[in-house]
Enzyme design. Structure first.
Site, mmCIF file in Angstrom:
data_model
loop_
_atom_site.group_PDB
_atom_site.id
_atom_site.type_symbol
_atom_site.label_atom_id
_atom_site.label_comp_id
_atom_site.label_asym_id
_atom_site.label_seq_id
_atom_site.Cartn_x
_atom_site.Cartn_y
_atom_site.Cartn_z
ATOM 1 N N CYS A 1 0.836 -1.205 0.000
ATOM 2 C CA CYS A 1 0.000 0.000 0.000
ATOM 3 C C CYS A 1 0.873 1.259 0.000
ATOM 4 O O CYS A 1 1.505 1.562 -1.000
ATOM 5 C CB CYS A 1 -0.980 -0.045 1.171
ATOM 6 S SG CYS A 1 -2.321 1.136 1.004
ATOM 7 N N HIS B 1 -3.664 -5.516 0.914
ATOM 8 C CA HIS B 1 -2.930 -5.737 2.168
ATOM 9 C C HIS B 1 -2.870 -7.219 2.529
ATOM 10 O O HIS B 1 -3.825 -7.735 3.115
ATOM 11 C CB HIS B 1 -3.644 -5.002 3.309
ATOM 12 C CG HIS B 1 -3.440 -3.522 3.314
ATOM 13 N ND1 HIS B 1 -2.457 -2.917 4.049
ATOM 14 C CD2 HIS B 1 -4.103 -2.533 2.679
ATOM 15 C CE1 HIS B 1 -2.516 -1.603 3.874
ATOM 16 N NE2 HIS B 1 -3.507 -1.345 3.044
ATOM 17 N N GLU C 1 -1.236 -8.572 4.952
ATOM 18 C CA GLU C 1 -1.249 -8.750 6.415
ATOM 19 C C GLU C 1 -2.673 -8.715 6.978
ATOM 20 O O GLU C 1 -2.929 -9.229 8.053
ATOM 21 C CB GLU C 1 -0.336 -7.709 7.095
ATOM 22 C CG GLU C 1 -0.924 -6.329 7.299
ATOM 23 C CD GLU C 1 -0.948 -5.472 6.036
ATOM 24 O OE1 GLU C 1 -0.657 -6.005 4.946
ATOM 25 O OE2 GLU C 1 -1.270 -4.267 6.146
#
Lengths: 223, 80
Positions: A85, A196, A198
């Site tokens: 990002c 993302h 994560e």
């Protein structure tokens, strides 16, 4: 154990989750303030957030900090460098990756889950995916509209798709050229992704598809 | 010598400007017949330099603009 630096700039805010995801994937990770050094690490991750409040252009100021010279050194040596990002924006602004991330086609912040088609499984970050596989991850950005003047020269890794893997205009959340969501450098050891991973690293978050990206990266660095 | 520098950075022709489009729509809703509205960025600063043109150009290339998507122009005059 292989150890990754998770670089924290003023305004970075996805560093804790990223550190946790790397550990869950079997690596060691440490959050590192941008004024410190990256020696003793096997790889670098530039996490998401709003470094320098997105002033000027998202990622522009962070890209010109001294620590980026060390990150460039990592890239040259072939060690893994991952930008998520805002980290992706830093990588294009510092010319470690081709292209630019422009404000979204509809100029607002988009935060939602997307489907992605895995295009390139030959990078250190995607070796545990199947070619053409469709995965789910969240996006959360205002400037994710990928632009390049020559798409044929870009190593596309993920594309925004529908749930069947079709690359359609409706599946393109931000106006990116060719629905591009993630790109790698020519050598493959530098990856930038707007989605993302994560935030898709635990089934309680709704998906573990992102965890495999960290597992790939950790496994690759171990060799 | 000290100079006053004004820099304008704008998107290259043909690249769509989402912010410009939104502002243009809002103006049209107010009844103004606006077309082709763009939102460039404007910088003004003072610069101590022996070669202000070269430094202004370098600043645009290195930070103020992204050469892939922007073009720029500047004006330079001595601070009186």
């Amino acid at each position: 154990m292989v150890k990754f630096a998770v670089v924290v700039f003023p305004g970075t805010n996805c560093d804790f989750e990223t550190e946790r995801a790397i550990r869950k994937a079997g690596g060691e990770a440490e959050r590192v303030w941008y004024k410190t050094s990256l020696k003793d690490f096997d790889g670098v991750v530039l996490p998401g957030g709003f470094s320098y409040a997105d002033y000027l252009r998202a990622g522009a100021i962070a890209a010109r900090q001294e620590i980026m010279e060390e990150v460039k050194e990592f890239a040259r040596e072939g060690r893994p460098v991952l930008g998520i990002c805002n980290g992706f924006q830093v990588l294009t602004e510092s010319e470690l990756l081709p292209g630019a991330l422009r404000p979204n086609r509809v100029p607002r912040f988009i935060c939602r889950w997307v489907h992605l088609r895995v295009v390139d499984t030959e990078t250190p970050f995607t070796q545990f995916y199947e070619p053409g596989e469709v995965i789910r991850m969240p996006i959360a950005h205002a400037e994710g509209n990928y632009y390049t003047d020559d798409p044929s020269k870009v190593r596309v890794v993920f594309q925004y798709s529908d749930e069947k893997g079709n690359i359609t205009e409706e599946a393109n959340p931000n106006g990116s050229i060719m629905n591009i969501a993630a790109v790698a450098n020519e050598r493959g050891n530098v990856l930038g992704t707007m989605p993302h991973p994560e935030r898709a690293s635990d089934r309680f978050l709704g998906s573990e598809d992102g965890l495999r990206l960290f597992r790939s990266m950790v496994e690759w660095a171990r060799r | 010598m000290k100079w006053k520098v004004n820099v304008i950075v704008r998107l290259k022709e043909g690249l769509n400007d989402p912010e410009g489009r939104v502002i243009q729509n809002a103006l049209r809703n107010l009844g103004f017949n606006v077309e082709n509205l763009r939102v460039p960025k404007y910088f003004e600063f003072e610069l101590e330099s022996e070669n202000p043109e070269r430094e202004a150009e370098e600043m645009c290339r290195k930070l103020l603009a992204n050469p892939l998507i922007h073009e720029w122009e500047y004006s330079i005059e001595p601070v009186s």
